[in-house]
Design a protein around this motif. Structure first.
Motif, PDB file in Angstrom:
ATOM      1  N   ILE A  65       9.176   2.134  -6.144  1.00 42.59           N
ATOM      2  CA  ILE A  65       8.618   0.959  -6.816  1.00 42.59           C
ATOM      3  C   ILE A  65       9.721  -0.035  -7.163  1.00 42.59           C
ATOM      4  O   ILE A  65       9.574  -1.248  -6.939  1.00 42.59           O
ATOM      5  CB  ILE A  65       7.865   1.388  -8.097  1.00 42.59           C
ATOM      6  CG1 ILE A  65       6.595   2.169  -7.733  1.00 42.59           C
ATOM      7  CG2 ILE A  65       7.513   0.169  -8.965  1.00 42.59           C
ATOM      8  CD1 ILE A  65       6.024   2.957  -8.898  1.00 42.59           C
ATOM      9  N   ALA A 100       1.727   1.553 -10.560  1.00 36.95           N
ATOM     10  CA  ALA A 100       3.186   1.423 -10.574  1.00 36.95           C
ATOM     11  C   ALA A 100       3.699   1.254 -11.996  1.00 36.95           C
ATOM     12  O   ALA A 100       4.702   1.867 -12.386  1.00 36.95           O
ATOM     13  CB  ALA A 100       3.612   0.236  -9.708  1.00 36.95           C
ATOM     14  N   LYS A 152       0.851  -1.184   0.000  1.00 44.37           N
ATOM     15  CA  LYS A 152       0.000   0.000   0.000  1.00 44.37           C
ATOM     16  C   LYS A 152       0.893   1.241   0.000  1.00 44.37           C
ATOM     17  O   LYS A 152       1.999   1.219   0.534  1.00 44.37           O
ATOM     18  CB  LYS A 152      -0.911   0.035   1.235  1.00 44.37           C
ATOM     19  CG  LYS A 152      -1.988  -1.022   1.241  1.00 44.37           C
ATOM     20  CD  LYS A 152      -2.871  -0.885   2.465  1.00 44.37           C
ATOM     21  CE  LYS A 152      -3.962  -1.947   2.472  1.00 44.37           C
ATOM     22  NZ  LYS A 152      -4.841  -1.829   3.670  1.00 44.37           N
ATOM     23  N   HIS A 153       0.415   2.303  -0.626  1.00 46.66           N
ATOM     24  CA  HIS A 153       1.154   3.571  -0.608  1.00 46.66           C
ATOM     25  C   HIS A 153       0.165   4.698  -0.881  1.00 46.66           C
ATOM     26  O   HIS A 153      -0.567   4.668  -1.877  1.00 46.66           O
ATOM     27  CB  HIS A 153       2.254   3.570  -1.670  1.00 46.66           C
ATOM     28  CG  HIS A 153       3.259   4.659  -1.473  1.00 46.66           C
ATOM     29  ND1 HIS A 153       2.996   5.976  -1.776  1.00 46.66           N
ATOM     30  CD2 HIS A 153       4.539   4.632  -1.011  1.00 46.66           C
ATOM     31  CE1 HIS A 153       4.059   6.710  -1.515  1.00 46.66           C
ATOM     32  NE2 HIS A 153       5.005   5.924  -1.048  1.00 46.66           N
ATOM     33  N   TYR A 171      -5.791   0.355  -9.067  1.00 47.16           N
ATOM     34  CA  TYR A 171      -4.963  -0.765  -8.612  1.00 47.16           C
ATOM     35  C   TYR A 171      -3.506  -0.329  -8.518  1.00 47.16           C
ATOM     36  O   TYR A 171      -2.960   0.273  -9.453  1.00 47.16           O
ATOM     37  CB  TYR A 171      -5.084  -1.955  -9.570  1.00 47.16           C
ATOM     38  CG  TYR A 171      -6.459  -2.568  -9.564  1.00 47.16           C
ATOM     39  CD1 TYR A 171      -6.814  -3.533  -8.617  1.00 47.16           C
ATOM     40  CD2 TYR A 171      -7.412  -2.175 -10.498  1.00 47.16           C
ATOM     41  CE1 TYR A 171      -8.076  -4.087  -8.606  1.00 47.16           C
ATOM     42  CE2 TYR A 171      -8.692  -2.721 -10.488  1.00 47.16           C
ATOM     43  CZ  TYR A 171      -9.017  -3.682  -9.539  1.00 47.16           C
ATOM     44  OH  TYR A 171     -10.278  -4.227  -9.527  1.00 47.16           O
ATOM     45  N   TYR A 172      -2.872  -0.650  -7.390  1.00 51.00           N
ATOM     46  CA  TYR A 172      -1.490  -0.237  -7.171  1.00 51.00           C
ATOM     47  C   TYR A 172      -0.549  -0.770  -8.242  1.00 51.00           C
ATOM     48  O   TYR A 172       0.364  -0.067  -8.685  1.00 51.00           O
ATOM     49  CB  TYR A 172      -1.013  -0.710  -5.793  1.00 51.00           C
ATOM     50  CG  TYR A 172      -1.564   0.082  -4.638  1.00 51.00           C
ATOM     51  CD1 TYR A 172      -1.410   1.466  -4.567  1.00 51.00           C
ATOM     52  CD2 TYR A 172      -2.224  -0.556  -3.586  1.00 51.00           C
ATOM     53  CE1 TYR A 172      -1.905   2.190  -3.497  1.00 51.00           C
ATOM     54  CE2 TYR A 172      -2.715   0.166  -2.506  1.00 51.00           C
ATOM     55  CZ  TYR A 172      -2.560   1.538  -2.464  1.00 51.00           C
ATOM     56  OH  TYR A 172      -3.046   2.264  -1.397  1.00 51.00           O
ATOM     57  N   SER A 173      -0.734  -2.019  -8.652  1.00 51.74           N
ATOM     58  CA  SER A 173       0.202  -2.602  -9.619  1.00 51.74           C
ATOM     59  C   SER A 173       0.117  -1.902 -10.970  1.00 51.74           C
ATOM     60  O   SER A 173       1.138  -1.693 -11.638  1.00 51.74           O
ATOM     61  CB  SER A 173      -0.053  -4.105  -9.781  1.00 51.74           C
ATOM     62  OG  SER A 173      -1.364  -4.362 -10.256  1.00 51.74           O
ATOM     63  N   LEU A 183       0.639   6.573  -4.380  1.00 47.26           N
ATOM     64  CA  LEU A 183       0.727   5.825  -5.623  1.00 47.26           C
ATOM     65  C   LEU A 183      -0.616   5.821  -6.346  1.00 47.26           C
ATOM     66  O   LEU A 183      -1.604   5.276  -5.866  1.00 47.26           O
ATOM     67  CB  LEU A 183       1.175   4.393  -5.352  1.00 47.26           C
ATOM     68  CG  LEU A 183       1.418   3.497  -6.570  1.00 47.26           C
ATOM     69  CD1 LEU A 183       2.428   4.124  -7.519  1.00 47.26           C
ATOM     70  CD2 LEU A 183       1.885   2.123  -6.130  1.00 47.26           C
ATOM     71  N   THR A 184      -0.656   6.433  -7.537  1.00 51.82           N
ATOM     72  CA  THR A 184      -1.869   6.517  -8.339  1.00 51.82           C
ATOM     73  C   THR A 184      -1.482   6.749  -9.796  1.00 51.82           C
ATOM     74  O   THR A 184      -0.298   6.687 -10.151  1.00 51.82           O
ATOM     75  CB  THR A 184      -2.796   7.633  -7.826  1.00 51.82           C
ATOM     76  OG1 THR A 184      -4.054   7.570  -8.535  1.00 51.82           O
ATOM     77  CG2 THR A 184      -2.180   9.013  -8.020  1.00 51.82           C
TER      78      THR A 184
END
Length: 208
Positions: A61, A135, A39-40, A130-132, A43-44
């Motif tokens: 990342i 990133a 989580k961060h 979604y974070y992934s 991050l978006t």
């Protein structure tokens, strides 16, 4: 939900591209596998971040990711296979380079060409969900920006340091005045009325 099932059962990789709407240069794509509990707060979607935040997050990342890879498809390949297929190819190349094979893919957007036999889900505006994917968005964007800044040293007349190859008014006028560079996409028409949409979004001072 099927998506939740796959996320719970398999290693998940997020994929996104950068540079699809540009007049010049390659399209870049990234694939990122993050720890399951990652989580961060910042991050978006890379387009919602400042340049300084993007580069700071890229460093984070690359340190925190289980695996990541960045790949590209150059302007000549784009002209040969079209930009949509080139975007898919760049994602496939990034996935080929991952040190860890994912069992499930999250793709930003509404279309994707299946990668091997790996199941996937297309998520519209997924880089904000979604974070992934977020990133992957940041890696693709920053690596492509670095590439275009280097190209700008060869062709400063197109203002690629600022516009990164997007069809701003200044960029389009430079092409009309100087002609196309060796790095411009010949299959993209500078006077195409559809480019007015990009001109509004990426007008001078708004390129991110």
């Amino acid at each position: 939900m099927l998506l939740s099932y796959y996320q719970d059962q398999f290693i998940e990789a997020g994929c996104d591209e950068a540079g699809r709407g540009c007049l010049a240069g390659p399209v870049f794509a990234a694939a990122v596998i993050l720890p399951r509990d990652f989580k961060h707060e910042k991050l978006t979607d890379s387009k919602q971040l400042s340049e300084a935040d993007r580069y700071s997050l890229r460093e984070m990342i690359e340190k925190k990711a289980i695996a990541y890879a960045v790949a590209s498809v150059d302007h000549e390949e784009i002209d040969h296979i079209n930009i949509l297929n080139a975007s898919f190819l760049a994602m496939h190349r990034a996935l080929d380079m991952l040190g860890t094979k994912p069992g499930y893919l999250l793709i930003d957007g509404n279309r994707f060409k299946k990668y091997q036999e790996v199941p996937h889900a297309c998520i519209v505006k997924g880089d904000g969900k979604y974070y992934s994917i977020a990133a992957a968005s940041i890696l693709a964007k920053t690596y492509r920006d670095d590439f275009m800044k280097n190209l700008a040293l060869l062709h400063p007349e197109y203002d690629w340091c600022s516009n990164k190859g997007y069809p701003t008014v200044k960029h389009r006028n430079a092409v009309l005045h100087y002609g196309m560079s060796p790095y411009h996409r010949r299959s993209f028409r500078i006077t195409d009325p559809q480019l007015e949409l990009f001109t509004e979004e990426f007008s001078e001072g708004k390129v991110v």
